[in-house]
Design an enzyme around this catalytic site. Structure first.
Site, PDB file in Angstrom:
ATOM      1  CG  ASP A   1      -1.674  -1.297   1.397  1.00 35.18           C
ATOM      2  OD1 ASP A   1      -2.155  -1.844   0.392  1.00 35.18           O
ATOM      3  OD2 ASP A   1      -1.764  -1.776   2.546  1.00 35.18           O
TER       4      ASP A   1
ATOM      5  CD  GLU B   1      -9.413  -2.287  -0.757  1.00 33.56           C
ATOM      6  OE1 GLU B   1      -9.706  -2.482   0.430  1.00 33.56           O
ATOM      7  OE2 GLU B   1      -8.940  -3.176  -1.481  1.00 33.56           O
TER       8      GLU B   1
END
Length: 508
Positions: free
Chosen positions: A25, A194
């Site tokens: 991420d 997301e």
């Protein structure tokens, strides 16, 4: 020593992944001529790694922003799939900021005047379960600040939507109750939206956000003239005809030369989420075009920047003065006494007494680092100075399954070489090879990792390297790739159980 797998090809081009390890991420910013990147660290400590580059290709690890996870009691034991999820890194109002979501507690932020610290203590900006993937924006056009975040259905029952807030510029107060700015349930074919990253560009509010899941998803772009919407959307990066599955969730950065680039991850099973660098341009309608017409590139011209030394984040460690390098993290919040500083080289670890000594997945005092490449060899020396029967130490490959090789003190006072493993469903380890004597309580340990994270363990007890046991297939944890680990442990009891000393950790 030559890096294990440099991304810089030395001819003005690079190959992906530029970070061939589990820097999950990623988010990236440019400050002057410098680029900084952070990534998820989940339940390991220290957390929030900080990487530096001058060209987006050659990276070094310069530190961590989070010494310990809070609330501390929740992370006294390993929590491999919890903790720090999908942080956002920004530079605004003369400070560096990192916001992250803890799915069990809420949205936190920290800040610092210097990226190397000191960083403030974690501040809980928005409490609640399932609040994840926050990203702030300081809008210099209006002077306003904003926050957008996603939701984890496992904690909140909500997913596939993004919530937006107006925020005070000091990052400590949300100025409204929040509202849904993107509801992907209303977009045909979109699911698991997301990881939003919020930007201002060309008079638009932009949200770059992935959908479709980490293994098979894509990167979306959303734009609106107003922060609260309505937003129009477009897919701007997908696997297409390439072998780069699920290319998404990362950050956009503009270089001092005016070029645009996008860093994102690719889920690679036991190797975790490796990081790719994609060129980024803008089409005639003002939408971003990432990679080669929306598909990932394998090799490409490097970003325009002065020549830089070939570099990857450190792996090797001589443990000078008994201290370990920045590349290492504990599997939970550390406690005093797990290591012993001394005047020479080598990491002296206490054989910590624990009732879970036979299941490495439950030990907080395993010192770990990421698998550094698809294929590599890791080697370390070990001496066991622990009189306690059952005291043990070794080199591990640790995931939902684990295997380790090392030394154990026997009831008769001798030391033997042992090699053990446990499958994902197993509650305890078992022998992978027959134990054998280790004269002098010393051994060289090695693991050779081939494609597919297939691990061959070897040991040298004085007569040269000999393979031990069958090949072990490394496995990830949930959200987290497999890890290399060093540990020392002993059965429950009173008093010191002795120490183990690791020397010259090397990767090639």
């Amino acid at each position: 020593m030559t890096p294990v797998r440099p991304a810089d090809l030395g001819d003005g081009t690079y190959r992906n992944p530029v970070l061939d390890a589990d820097w999950s991420d990623p988010d990236v910013i440019a400050v002057g001529d410098d680029f900084y990147l952070t990534a998820s660290s989940f339940g390991r400590a220290p957390g929030l790694p900080l990487l530096h580059s001058r060209d987006l290709v050659n990276w070094s690890l310069v530190g961590h922003a989070l010494d310990r996870l809070e609330p501390a009691a929740d992370f006294a034991a390993p929590r491999h799939d919890r903790g720090v999820w999908a942080p956002s890194l920004r530079h605004a109002d003369g400070r560096y900021w990192i916001f992250w979501g803890d799915p069990d507690h809420g949205i936190h932020q920290i800040s610092a005047e210097d990226v190397r610290g000191p960083w403030t203590e974690p501040y809980l900006l928005k409490a609640g379960r399932g609040l994840i993937d926050p990203c702030p924006l300081w809008d210099d056009e209006t002077g306003e600040a904003y926050l957008v975040h996603a939701w984890a259905k496992s904690r909140s029952g909500v997913k596939n939507r993004l919530t937006g807030h107006r925020m005070s510029r000091d990052g400590r107060t949300l100025l409204d109750a929040g509202e849904t700015v993107v509801d992907a349930d209303r977009i045909p074919g979109w699911f698991t939206l997301e990881g939003p990253k919020l930007y201002r560009h060309d008079g638009w509010f932009w949200i770059l956000a992935p959908a479709g899941g980490v293994e098979t998803g894509w990167q979306g772009a959303f734009r609106s003239r107003d922060f609260t919407g309505p937003y129009e959307e477009r897919t701007v990066l997908a696997q297409g005809r390439t072998d780069v599955n699920g290319p998404h969730q990362g950050g956009w950065v503009r270089t001092p030369a005016g070029e645009d680039w996008f860093l994102h991850f690719q889920a690679r099973g036991p190797y975790g989420r490796v990081v790719h660098l994609q060129p980024m341009t803008w089409d005639a309608d003002g939408w971003p075009v990432i990679g080669d017409a929306g598909e990932p590139v394998r090799t490409h011209r490097k970003p325009a920047a002065p020549p830089q030394p070939v570099e990857v984040p450190a792996t090797d460690d001589s443990f000078p003065g008994g201290r370990f390098g920045r590349q290492w993290q504990w599997t939970a919040n550390p406690r005093a006494g797990w290591t012993v500083e001394h005047g020479g080289d080598g990491l002296r670890m206490a054989c910590v007494r624990t009732g879970d000594a036979h299941d490495l997945r439950l030990l907080p005092h395993v010192l770990t680092q990421r698998l550094p490449a698809e294929t590599f060899t890791a080697e370390v020396g070990l001496a066991l100075d622990a009189p306690e029967p059952g005291a043990r130490a070794g080199l591990a490959v640790l995931g939902d399954a684990f295997s380790w090789i090392g030394l154990e003190r026997c009831a008769d006072g001798t030391v033997r070489l042992v090699h053990r493993f446990a499958e994902p469903v197993a509650e305890a380890e078992r022998d992978a090879a027959h134990p054998r004597p280790a004269p002098g309580g010393r051994v060289g340990l090695r693991v050779e990792v081939s494609a597919g994270a297939r691990c061959r363990f070897l040991a040298d007890t004085g007569d040269g390297w000999e393979p031990s046991g069958p090949v072990f297939a490394a496995t990830p944890w949930r959200w987290v790739g497999a890890l290399l680990g060093l540990f020392a442990a002993a059965p429950p009891g009173g008093g010191s159980a002795g120490t183990a000393t690791f020397t010259a950790f090397r990767v090639r």
